[in-house]
Design a protein around this motif. Structure first.
Motif, PDB file in Angstrom:
ATOM      1  N   THR A  60       0.822  -1.276   0.061  1.00 24.49           N
ATOM      2  CA  THR A  60       0.068   0.008  -0.018  1.00 24.49           C
ATOM      3  C   THR A  60       0.797   1.240   0.186  1.00 24.49           C
ATOM      4  O   THR A  60       0.306   2.450   0.137  1.00 24.49           O
ATOM      5  CB  THR A  60      -0.958  -0.006   1.290  1.00 24.49           C
ATOM      6  OG1 THR A  60      -0.121  -0.019   2.395  1.00 24.49           O
ATOM      7  CG2 THR A  60      -1.972  -1.048   1.214  1.00 24.49           C
ATOM      8  N   ALA A  61       2.257   1.045  -0.149  1.00 21.30           N
ATOM      9  CA  ALA A  61       3.006   2.504  -0.070  1.00 21.30           C
ATOM     10  C   ALA A  61       2.530   3.217  -1.342  1.00 21.30           C
ATOM     11  O   ALA A  61       2.081   2.626  -2.474  1.00 21.30           O
ATOM     12  CB  ALA A  61       4.633   1.913  -0.357  1.00 21.30           C
ATOM     13  N   PRO A  62       2.855   4.581  -0.995  1.00 26.18           N
ATOM     14  CA  PRO A  62       2.170   5.517  -2.120  1.00 26.18           C
ATOM     15  C   PRO A  62       3.072   5.718  -3.366  1.00 26.18           C
ATOM     16  O   PRO A  62       2.759   6.198  -4.474  1.00 26.18           O
ATOM     17  CB  PRO A  62       2.161   6.927  -1.393  1.00 26.18           C
ATOM     18  CG  PRO A  62       3.042   6.529  -0.284  1.00 26.18           C
ATOM     19  CD  PRO A  62       2.992   5.284   0.126  1.00 26.18           C
ATOM     20  N   ASP A  63       4.199   5.075  -3.050  1.00 30.09           N
ATOM     21  CA  ASP A  63       5.221   5.194  -4.482  1.00 30.09           C
ATOM     22  C   ASP A  63       5.633   3.725  -4.908  1.00 30.09           C
ATOM     23  O   ASP A  63       5.609   2.739  -4.126  1.00 30.09           O
ATOM     24  CB  ASP A  63       6.604   6.145  -4.132  1.00 30.09           C
ATOM     25  CG  ASP A  63       6.371   7.391  -3.953  1.00 30.09           C
ATOM     26  OD1 ASP A  63       5.720   8.003  -4.556  1.00 30.09           O
ATOM     27  OD2 ASP A  63       6.798   7.704  -2.839  1.00 30.09           O
ATOM     28  N   PRO A  64       5.808   3.769  -6.274  1.00 27.04           N
ATOM     29  CA  PRO A  64       6.427   2.427  -6.708  1.00 27.04           C
ATOM     30  C   PRO A  64       7.794   1.594  -5.947  1.00 27.04           C
ATOM     31  O   PRO A  64       8.479   2.714  -5.782  1.00 27.04           O
ATOM     32  CB  PRO A  64       6.634   2.565  -8.074  1.00 27.04           C
ATOM     33  CG  PRO A  64       5.835   3.806  -8.527  1.00 27.04           C
ATOM     34  CD  PRO A  64       5.879   4.773  -7.352  1.00 27.04           C
ATOM     35  N   ILE A  65       7.574   0.677  -5.576  1.00 26.73           N
ATOM     36  CA  ILE A  65       8.938   0.045  -4.968  1.00 26.73           C
ATOM     37  C   ILE A  65       9.276  -1.242  -5.634  1.00 26.73           C
ATOM     38  O   ILE A  65       8.487  -1.857  -6.033  1.00 26.73           O
ATOM     39  CB  ILE A  65       8.437  -0.271  -3.407  1.00 26.73           C
ATOM     40  CG1 ILE A  65       8.232   1.077  -2.655  1.00 26.73           C
ATOM     41  CG2 ILE A  65       9.974  -0.663  -2.484  1.00 26.73           C
ATOM     42  CD1 ILE A  65       7.798   0.896  -1.352  1.00 26.73           C
ATOM     43  N   PHE A  66      10.566  -1.409  -5.691  1.00 24.04           N
ATOM     44  CA  PHE A  66      10.985  -2.819  -6.360  1.00 24.04           C
ATOM     45  C   PHE A  66      12.097  -3.384  -5.276  1.00 24.04           C
ATOM     46  O   PHE A  66      12.902  -2.630  -4.484  1.00 24.04           O
ATOM     47  CB  PHE A  66      11.456  -2.663  -7.568  1.00 24.04           C
ATOM     48  CG  PHE A  66      12.788  -1.930  -7.946  1.00 24.04           C
ATOM     49  CD1 PHE A  66      13.948  -2.452  -7.725  1.00 24.04           C
ATOM     50  CD2 PHE A  66      12.447  -0.586  -8.207  1.00 24.04           C
ATOM     51  CE1 PHE A  66      15.102  -1.743  -7.938  1.00 24.04           C
ATOM     52  CE2 PHE A  66      13.610   0.185  -8.432  1.00 24.04           C
ATOM     53  CZ  PHE A  66      14.862  -0.313  -8.307  1.00 24.04           C
ATOM     54  N   ILE A  67      12.191  -4.586  -5.415  1.00 20.80           N
ATOM     55  CA  ILE A  67      13.458  -5.197  -4.985  1.00 20.80           C
ATOM     56  C   ILE A  67      13.978  -6.122  -6.025  1.00 20.80           C
ATOM     57  O   ILE A  67      13.429  -6.870  -6.370  1.00 20.80           O
ATOM     58  CB  ILE A  67      12.986  -6.217  -3.511  1.00 20.80           C
ATOM     59  CG1 ILE A  67      12.473  -5.243  -2.663  1.00 20.80           C
ATOM     60  CG2 ILE A  67      14.305  -6.789  -3.087  1.00 20.80           C
ATOM     61  CD1 ILE A  67      11.894  -5.977  -1.064  1.00 20.80           C
ATOM     62  N   ALA A  68      15.478  -6.081  -6.011  1.00 23.47           N
ATOM     63  CA  ALA A  68      16.042  -6.771  -7.123  1.00 23.47           C
ATOM     64  C   ALA A  68      17.301  -7.496  -6.724  1.00 23.47           C
ATOM     65  O   ALA A  68      18.038  -7.050  -5.552  1.00 23.47           O
ATOM     66  CB  ALA A  68      16.631  -5.737  -8.390  1.00 23.47           C
ATOM     67  N   ASP A  69      17.531  -8.549  -7.308  1.00 24.91           N
ATOM     68  CA  ASP A  69      18.815  -9.122  -6.810  1.00 24.91           C
ATOM     69  C   ASP A  69      19.954  -8.779  -7.701  1.00 24.91           C
ATOM     70  O   ASP A  69      20.084  -8.983  -8.789  1.00 24.91           O
ATOM     71  CB  ASP A  69      18.518 -10.886  -7.237  1.00 24.91           C
ATOM     72  CG  ASP A  69      19.914 -11.651  -6.680  1.00 24.91           C
ATOM     73  OD1 ASP A  69      20.813 -11.003  -6.332  1.00 24.91           O
ATOM     74  OD2 ASP A  69      19.654 -12.966  -6.505  1.00 24.91           O
ATOM     75  N   SER A  70      21.062  -8.010  -7.176  1.00 21.88           N
ATOM     76  CA  SER A  70      22.144  -7.478  -7.666  1.00 21.88           C
ATOM     77  C   SER A  70      23.094  -8.477  -8.216  1.00 21.88           C
ATOM     78  O   SER A  70      23.987  -8.085  -9.001  1.00 21.88           O
ATOM     79  CB  SER A  70      22.830  -6.160  -6.886  1.00 21.88           C
ATOM     80  OG  SER A  70      23.490  -6.990  -5.805  1.00 21.88           O
ATOM     81  N   MET A  71      23.184  -9.419  -7.580  1.00 19.65           N
ATOM     82  CA  MET A  71      23.992 -10.477  -8.024  1.00 19.65           C
ATOM     83  C   MET A  71      23.620 -11.292  -9.311  1.00 19.65           C
ATOM     84  O   MET A  71      24.412 -11.828 -10.065  1.00 19.65           O
ATOM     85  CB  MET A  71      23.927 -11.943  -6.970  1.00 19.65           C
ATOM     86  CG  MET A  71      24.196 -11.400  -5.680  1.00 19.65           C
ATOM     87  SD  MET A  71      25.729 -10.678  -5.320  1.00 19.65           S
ATOM     88  CE  MET A  71      26.788 -12.202  -5.177  1.00 19.65           C
ATOM     89  N   GLN A  72      22.400 -11.169  -9.974  1.00 18.90           N
ATOM     90  CA  GLN A  72      22.068 -11.411 -11.225  1.00 18.90           C
ATOM     91  C   GLN A  72      22.331 -10.368 -12.072  1.00 18.90           C
ATOM     92  O   GLN A  72      22.475  -9.248 -12.149  1.00 18.90           O
ATOM     93  CB  GLN A  72      20.589 -11.737 -11.286  1.00 18.90           C
ATOM     94  CG  GLN A  72      19.899 -12.710 -10.449  1.00 18.90           C
ATOM     95  CD  GLN A  72      20.468 -14.191 -10.497  1.00 18.90           C
ATOM     96  OE1 GLN A  72      20.729 -14.417 -11.764  1.00 18.90           O
ATOM     97  NE2 GLN A  72      21.013 -14.825  -9.618  1.00 18.90           N
ATOM     98  N   PRO A  73      22.787 -10.807 -13.377  1.00 15.58           N
ATOM     99  CA  PRO A  73      23.216 -10.216 -14.548  1.00 15.58           C
ATOM    100  C   PRO A  73      22.421  -9.009 -14.880  1.00 15.58           C
ATOM    101  O   PRO A  73      22.944  -7.801 -14.960  1.00 15.58           O
ATOM    102  CB  PRO A  73      23.435 -10.918 -15.788  1.00 15.58           C
ATOM    103  CG  PRO A  73      23.819 -12.464 -15.259  1.00 15.58           C
ATOM    104  CD  PRO A  73      23.012 -12.264 -14.024  1.00 15.58           C
TER     105      PRO A  73
END
Length: 356
Positions: A12-25
């Motif tokens: 429900t956060a008002p802004d778009p949020i993502f979590i990504a795996d930096s170990m992947q290319p």
């Protein structure tokens, strides 16, 4: 906090949020919230099959990589106006803030986006309108200035002292307005990307000698010395000659303006690894520390010790900064009040771009 509560806050956060795996290319996305899905037009399942790099146009990948590295190192607080590709092919612009989360052997990128597309469009409309107004104003102002100058030359030997003062004031203030409209026009063009850099190879000694010759009359009027310090074998400069001329005119002109009679100005060229550094140093009044933070802002007027602003448009340094950055360089100031100032800027040996 329980996992369910975290999920609710995340979703429900008002802004778009993502979590990504930096170990992947490609920086594989491992979680996204509802606003992120709405912004991109993709479903959660589609996004989790994508890498973070897939959201950005290919031509901006190098920029995105530098931005993320800069934010992780604390060098960049928030990246401005980065393009994202929606599922339907539309480009939207976002501000991005990222942090790295270390978890066991994982290295995750936690990012928050803010859609600034509408704000950007409004800025473009404002810029277009300002450009039109300035352009249409300059013609009549030039006519007024020409008329005032003509009257001055034709009547100065006939009219009395009071009328002479009026003609001088008309001519002088018309020129001030023309200078202001020219600076505003330059600024609006640069900010709107409506200018082109014509990169050429420049020999610094011959180039700077020519610039100093133009500024000599102003300096001699105040008995200020102008010197150049160059290495034995100065490197060729790759820059737009006209834009670089504008930068030096602003910096040297300011140095003359703020240096008292009998002072000195030195221009130093120093080769560095990957770039060339230029320094315009004066023996003027110096700049208070609090003003050094805002000196490159638009419309900044520097106050002297007597609390009187030196006349000018307040745009010269802002324009110089934008032109230097367009070449891929940086500018900063070092100053001690009462002892003078040094404006230092760099230009890469290979310019960052040739078109804006």
């Amino acid at each position: 906090m329980r996992f369910e509560e975290y999920r609710q806050i995340f979703e429900t956060a008002p802004d778009p949020i993502f979590i990504a795996d930096s170990m992947q290319p490609k920086g594989c996305l491992i979680d996204v919230n509802q606003k992120m899905r709405a912004l991109t037009g993709y479903t959660k399942e589609e996004l989790l099959e994508m890498g973070l790099a897939d959201l950005f146009p290919k031509e901006s990948h190098d920029t995105i990589r530098k931005v993320f590295k800069g934010q992780v190192r604390g060098e960049i607080k928030e990246a401005q106006d980065l393009p994202i590709c929606k599922k339907n092919g539309e480009i939207v612009y976002v501000n991005v803030s990222v942090n790295i989360i270390e978890r066991d052997e994982e290295r995750l990128v936690f990012g928050i986006l803010r859609d600034v597309t509408e704000k950007r469009q409004l800025e473009e409309l404002r810029s277009d309108f300002l450009h039109m107004v300035i352009h249409d104003t300059r013609g009549p102002l030039c006519t007024i200035q020409l008329a005032a100058d003509t009257l001055w030359h034709q009547l100065k030997e006939i009219v009395g002292s009071e009328h002479k003062k009026i003609l001088e004031m008309m001519n002088k203030n018309a020129q001030v307005l023309i200078d202001l409209t020219n600076d505003l026009l330059d600024l609006s063009k640069i900010e709107a990307g409506m200018f082109k850099l014509d990169i050429k190879k420049i020999k610094p000694k011959e180039y700077l000698d020519e610039i100093l010759e133009e500024m000599l009359l102003l300096a001699e009027h105040k008995n200020i010395s102008l010197d150049i310090s160059l290495p034995e074998k100065p490197p060729l400069i790759k820059a737009d000659p006209l834009k670089l001329h504008q930068i030096f005119n602003n910096l040297i002109g300011n140095a003359i303006k703020f240096t008292p009679a009998g002072g000195g100005i030195r221009i130093t060229v120093t080769p560095k690894k990957g770039f060339v550094q230029f320094e315009v140093q004066d023996t003027g009044c110096g700049i208070p520390r609090k003003e050094q933070k805002t000196i490159f802002n638009k419309y900044h007027q520097f106050l002297t010790k007597k609390d009187k602003a030196i006349k000018g448009t307040g745009l010269g340094l802002a324009i110089s900064k934008l032109l230097i950055e367009a070449h891929g360089g940086k500018i900063w100031v070092k100053s001690v009040p009462g002892k003078g100032s040094s404006f230092i800027f760099t230009l890469p040996k290979e310019p960052a771009l040739t078109n804006s």
